[in-house]
Motif scaffolding. Structure first.
Motif, PDB file in Angstrom:
ATOM      1  N   THR A 111       0.868  -1.174   0.000  1.00  0.00           N
ATOM      2  CA  THR A 111       0.000   0.000   0.000  1.00  0.00           C
ATOM      3  C   THR A 111       0.904   1.223   0.000  1.00  0.00           C
ATOM      4  O   THR A 111       1.825   1.314   0.817  1.00  0.00           O
ATOM      5  N   ALA A 114       0.340   7.927  -3.527  1.00  0.00           N
ATOM      6  CA  ALA A 114       0.378   7.989  -4.997  1.00  0.00           C
ATOM      7  C   ALA A 114       1.656   8.611  -5.548  1.00  0.00           C
ATOM      8  O   ALA A 114       2.005   8.409  -6.714  1.00  0.00           O
ATOM      9  N   ILE A 148      -1.259   4.666 -12.506  1.00  0.00           N
ATOM     10  CA  ILE A 148      -2.663   4.220 -12.438  1.00  0.00           C
ATOM     11  C   ILE A 148      -3.515   5.092 -13.368  1.00  0.00           C
ATOM     12  O   ILE A 148      -4.337   4.579 -14.139  1.00  0.00           O
ATOM     13  N   VAL A 167      -3.627  -3.502  -9.791  1.00  0.00           N
ATOM     14  CA  VAL A 167      -4.200  -2.636  -8.758  1.00  0.00           C
ATOM     15  C   VAL A 167      -5.339  -3.364  -8.042  1.00  0.00           C
ATOM     16  O   VAL A 167      -6.274  -3.828  -8.671  1.00  0.00           O
ATOM     17  N   VAL A 170      -7.865   1.532  -4.612  1.00  0.00           N
ATOM     18  CA  VAL A 170      -7.505   2.922  -4.907  1.00  0.00           C
ATOM     19  C   VAL A 170      -8.140   3.827  -3.860  1.00  0.00           C
ATOM     20  O   VAL A 170      -9.275   3.584  -3.441  1.00  0.00           O
ATOM     21  N   LYS A 196     -13.192   1.343  -8.391  1.00  0.00           N
ATOM     22  CA  LYS A 196     -11.775   1.735  -8.565  1.00  0.00           C
ATOM     23  C   LYS A 196     -11.379   1.729 -10.042  1.00  0.00           C
ATOM     24  O   LYS A 196     -10.524   2.494 -10.477  1.00  0.00           O
ATOM     25  N   ILE A 209      -5.877  10.542  -7.548  1.00  0.00           N
ATOM     26  CA  ILE A 209      -5.495   9.293  -6.885  1.00  0.00           C
ATOM     27  C   ILE A 209      -4.469   9.649  -5.814  1.00  0.00           C
ATOM     28  O   ILE A 209      -3.450  10.309  -6.104  1.00  0.00           O
ATOM     29  N   ALA A 212      -2.820   3.668  -3.179  1.00  0.00           N
ATOM     30  CA  ALA A 212      -3.250   2.449  -3.881  1.00  0.00           C
ATOM     31  C   ALA A 212      -2.724   1.215  -3.167  1.00  0.00           C
ATOM     32  O   ALA A 212      -1.709   1.263  -2.475  1.00  0.00           O
TER      33      ALA A 212
END
Ligand code: FAD
Ligand code: 2HG
Ligand code: ZN
Length: 475
Positions: A111, A114, A148, A167, A170, A196, A209, A212
């Motif tokens: 995790t 961004a 992303i 992914v 998000v 997402k 974003i 993620a």
């Protein structure tokens, strides 16, 4: 509508004055795109440090009608991450949100905020004895949020898929400042629309974003690679098919390189020696990886190459004998893009067609382009394993970039895109639309598709404040 000074004061109060840049010398690198083809202007470049700050900035902009251009590493090749010249938008750059929040080796996920660069994400996975498999030449600068937002592809899609496949969750700030989150790390979750997915590939038009959850893969223990001279693109497709039949998921990359692409990059790298002698017209860089032994993997690759020679698809091969050979091969491949950027005058056609049509596409497109611009260099390369080639006719050495682009950009890109469309392909396989391809979408997407795209945009961003003028052509 607040004036620029009021906007700067309000946003400085949220992120701190040092994180709200407004002097031209501070903002220039953010308002100019990677290839220096698009130069815009911004009220300010805002650098939030947390999701809460992003939410407050977006909420304030929403309430005051201020446009926002989301920005990651600013490596877009489509002019997608810079504002236009009106100077009425802010740039929201995520680079200060660069923390890896968690690596969960039992769940095989990580995790991150961004603004983590792709190379730092890959390093974090590597340190946990895992692989984060997205691999693109801009990895030192591009950010996970940008990857992303563009659904990035690259050189390992053949094995691992593109960003969408990697992914699991998000977190995004919606255009009115609310925070949407799905940071749960689940591989199964059928509780309604998979929201997402809306943000993946949305090019900053639907939300910012901010974090993620990404999938991690087993870390390969062995890598084998070869630069192979093939008879033709058709022979390359046959070789790929054989490799997949014989070696299955060990086939990690299969990258086509034309002679002009090889010559250009070797010159760019200071007259590097090409890996194969005799100036072959077409080459592929084949990479196999596995969690098994190096010997077994080398033997698999050799078996495929030997059969390829027997069937007259392969003329010659330079097989890497060490990891540093593998790295040297990849350096040649990865630097082709920057070699074109430095030369200037490259008509970028990032296209895909079904694999069964790719050889036909290359043959026809080469003939068509050669009849239009006989002296241009045919820089054709890329992710053949995914049916995706970068078909990038380049200015001849004797013609300036300006002259070449003025004479040929429109006609060549239309001819190539038209052919791609006829073959059921896509005019943008992995780089997205940005501004560079925005207006072309009208020709290549149906009115139903464009209408649905606008309905989604209006549902999330009715004031059209997020990355206005990007991706969606006016109807
Ligand atoms: P930016 O360029 O900053 O932004 C790209 C788009 O995403 C913009 O529309 C922007 O508004 C939006 N965006 C950025 N961050 C966010 C966010 N946090 N929230 C919402 N929207 C956001 N691409 C490939 O697919 N495959 C390749 O092999 C490849 N190779 C490349 C090699 C080189 C040398 C270069 C220069 C580029 C290459 N690219 C490639 C293109 C580019 O690197 C990718 O598109 C990358 O994913 C962009 O990431 P970024 O952080 O730089 O995004
Ligand atoms: C690559 O595969 C990138 O090297 C860049 O997608 C392609 O510059 C290009 O056209
Ligand atoms: Zn590419």
């Amino acid at each position: 509508m607040p004036n620029h000074q009021e906007t700067i004061a309000a946003l400085s109060a949220i992120v701190g004055p040092a994180a709200c840049l407004s002097e031209p010398h501070e903002t220039e690198s953010y308002t100019t795109d990677y290839r220096k083809l698009y130069r815009g202007a911004a009220i300010a470049v805002v650098l939030p440090a947390s999701t809460e700050q992003v939410s407050q900035v977006v909420s304030w902009c929403h309430d005051h009608g201020i446009k926002i251009v989301p920005q990651g590493g600013n490596t877009s090749l489509m002019g997608g991450a810079v504002p236009d010249s009106a100077g009425d938008a802010i740039i929201l750059n995520l680079r200060r949100m660069s923390r890896v929040l968690e690596v969960d080796t039992l769940n095989d996920t990580m995790t991150l905020q961004a603004g983590v660069t792709l190379s730092n994400a890959r390093t974090a996975a590597d340190q946990a004895e895992r692989l984060f498999p997205l691999r693109i030449g801009s990895e030192g600068s591009c950010q996970i949020g940008g990857n992303i937002a563009t659904n990035a592809g690259g050189t390992a899609v053949l094995r691992y898929g593109n960003m969408r496949d990697l992914v699991l969750g998000v977190e995004a700030v919606l255009p009115d400042g609310r925070i949407y989150t799905s940071l749960r790390g689940l591989r199964k979750d059928n509780t309604g629309y998979d929201l997402k997915q809306l943000f993946i590939g949305s090019e900053g038009t639907l939300g910012i974003i901010t974090a993620a959850v990404l999938k991690l893969m087993p870390k390969p223990q062995a890598t084998s690679a070869a630069f192979v001279s093939v008879n033709s693109p058709a022979a390359a497709v046959e070789l790929l098919s054989l490799a997949k039949q014989m070696a299955g998921p060990m086939v990690t990359a299969f990258e086509l390189v034309s002679a002009d692409a090889m010559n250009l990059v070797c010159e760019y790298l200071g007259n590097a020696t090409p890996p194969l002698q005799g100036q072959p017209s077409w080459m592929v860089l084949v990479e196999f990886t596995s969690t098994g032994s190096q010997e077994a993997l080398d033997a698999s690759l050799m078996q495929v190459l030997e059969l390829g020679i027997e069937r007259a698809w392969v003329n010659d091969a330079a097989v890497a004998s060490s990891l540093s050979d593998v790295q040297a091969f990849w350096r040649i491949r990865e630097e082709i893009s920057d070699a074109q950027t430095r030369t200037g005058g490259s008509i970028k056609c990032d296209v895909s067609v079904p694999l069964s049509s790719i050889a036909n596409f290359i043959d026809q497109a080469c003939q068509t382009v050669k009849s239009m611009a006989p002296d241009c260099r045919m820089v054709i390369y890329g992710h053949m394993g995914d049916g995706n080639v970068h078909f990038n006719p380049l200015r001849p050495a004797h013609q300036s970039a300006k002259e070449f682009m003025a004479a040929h950009y429109q006609s060549v890109s239309h001819a190539v895109d038209g052919l791609v469309h006829k073959l059921n392909g896509s005019i943008s396989a992995e780089h997205g639309i940005g501004v560079a391809k925005r207006d072309d979408l009208k020709q290549y997407k149906s009115s139903i598709e464009l209408g649905l795209m606008w309905q989604i945009k209006q549902a999330l961003d009715p004031l059209n404040l997020l990355n206005p003028g990007k991706m969606l052509p006016s109807l």
